[in-house]
Design an enzyme around this catalytic site. Structure first.
Site, short mmCIF file in Angstrom:
data_model
loop_
_atom_site.label_atom_id
_atom_site.label_comp_id
_atom_site.label_asym_id
_atom_site.label_seq_id
_atom_site.Cartn_x
_atom_site.Cartn_y
_atom_site.Cartn_z
N CYS A 114 0.80 -1.23 0.00
CA CYS A 114 0.00 0.00 0.00
C CYS A 114 0.83 1.27 0.00
O CYS A 114 0.31 2.36 -0.26
CB CYS A 114 -0.95 0.00 1.20
SG CYS A 114 -2.15 -1.35 1.16
N HIS A 253 -2.96 7.15 3.28
CA HIS A 253 -3.43 5.96 2.57
C HIS A 253 -4.85 5.64 3.03
O HIS A 253 -5.15 5.65 4.23
CB HIS A 253 -2.50 4.79 2.85
CG HIS A 253 -3.03 3.46 2.46
ND1 HIS A 253 -3.56 3.21 1.21
CD2 HIS A 253 -3.15 2.29 3.16
CE1 HIS A 253 -3.96 1.94 1.15
NE2 HIS A 253 -3.73 1.37 2.32
N ASN A 283 -10.16 0.39 -0.03
CA ASN A 283 -8.71 0.37 -0.03
C ASN A 283 -8.23 -0.13 -1.38
O ASN A 283 -8.36 -1.30 -1.70
CB ASN A 283 -8.21 -0.55 1.10
CG ASN A 283 -6.70 -0.64 1.18
OD1 ASN A 283 -5.98 -0.18 0.30
ND2 ASN A 283 -6.21 -1.28 2.22
#
Length: 326
Positions: A114, A253, A283
């Site tokens: 990520c 994030h 996500n």
């Protein structure tokens, strides 16, 4: 001496939406349970048969080239951040570059989970500052649905498919990527895909066991994500004699709304400065930060000071200080 500026940004998400009501018909969950825990209402899913992360990346890069009026043959390098490559080899970056007509560029993939976008952006910045390249595309392309087990209620609500790309160019002004800090520690057991690599190659047994899906120890990931994104954000600010009061926009994030709120709250960031779009996209791993930046690009002004921070499997994490120049 040159610095590296973000000269353009574009994103692409698939048309198909998987919302919480639809998900509740696939697994034992409901809208209230998902929304209260992670803040996600819907996510985009790439359903087009025979397509992978490169399809997402190709669309984002083509939009970037068009919006910046850039000749594809002027691009020197494409760096693709992905945890969901089309194949073990060749690189997804090479597929994107070839399909987008980047005939004079080199291309490669990086895998930083990520945190992939900010890690790839740091790479691009180094190439620009060194003078090796003048035009670099960083693209984050993630078909997260390819590794999601839709019978696992703890992970399947979290992830969506998306891509986003930025054009990085040299500048002599004090704008662009000013600084970045990055860290890594080995915590393999908390967040991984257990099979499919060289340690545990694919077999009938690994497929039957569901070992080719994401495994996540949510409690440990939450704890480390909050602590590490907070500390790296403070670290990059202190290195540049700044505080959060000097920051115009904080872009974390987009993993979990509770993580975002915890990091921002402990850092003392006013909620009006925190950019969030997790409700509609979930996500999207490496694509989440540039996807969020692209959505809010008309709100961000030239000269605004940005802190980008991310945390991913590894664990790998970091933060960047960027002065916006679009």
């Amino acid at each position: 001496m040159f610095n590296a500026r973000i000269a353009g940004i574009a994103s692409y998400v698939p048309e198909d939406i998987l919302d919480n009501e639809m998900l509740s018909k696939m697994v034992d969950t409901n809208d209230e349970w998902i929304t209260s825990r992670v803040g996600i209402k819907e996510r985009r899913i790439l359903k087009k048969e025979g397509t992978g992360s490169s399809f997402l990346g190709i669309n984002a890069v083509n939009k970037l080239l068009e919006s910046t009026n850039t000749n594809p043959e002027d691009i020197d390098l494409l760096i693709c951040a992905t945890s969901n490559p089309d194949y073990r080899f060749p690189s997804t970056g090479s597929i994107i570059a070839g399909s987008c007509g980047l005939n004079k560029s080199y291309a490669y993939d990086i895998q930083a989970a990520c945190a992939g976008f900010i890690v790839a952006l740091q790479d691009a910045t180094a190439y620009i500052r060194s003078g090796i390249y003048k035009k670099v595309i960083v693209v984050a392309a993630e078909k997260m649905s390819s590794m999601v087990n839709y019978s696992d209620r703890t992970t399947c609500p979290l992830f969506g498919d998306a891509s986003a790309a930025v054009l990085v160019e040299p500048t002599t002004e004090n704008v662009g990527v000013i600084d970045g800090v990055f860290h890594v520690e080995s915590h393999v057991e908390h967040l991984l895909m257990r099979a499919g690599g060289s340690v545990n190659p694919a077999t009938h047994e690994t497929v039957d066991a569901g070992d080719h899906y994401i495994y996540q120890d949510g409690r440990n990931v939450y704890k480390h994500a909050v602590t590490n994104m907070l500390e790296s954000s403070i670290e990059v600010l202190e290195r540049n004699s700044m505080s959060m009061a000097d920051v115009d926009w904080f872009i974390p994030h987009q993993a979990n709304l509770r993580i975002i709120e915890a990091v921002a709250g402990r850092a003392g960031v006013d909620s009006s400065k925190v950019l969030v779009n997790i409700e509609h996209y979930g996500n999207s791993s490496a694509a989440s930060i540039p996807l969020c930046l692209d959505e809010y690009k008309h709100k961000i002004k030239k000269g605004d000071k940005l802190i980008l921070t991310a945390f991913g499997a590894g664990f790998t994490w970091g933060a960047m200080y960027v002065i916006w120049d679009i």
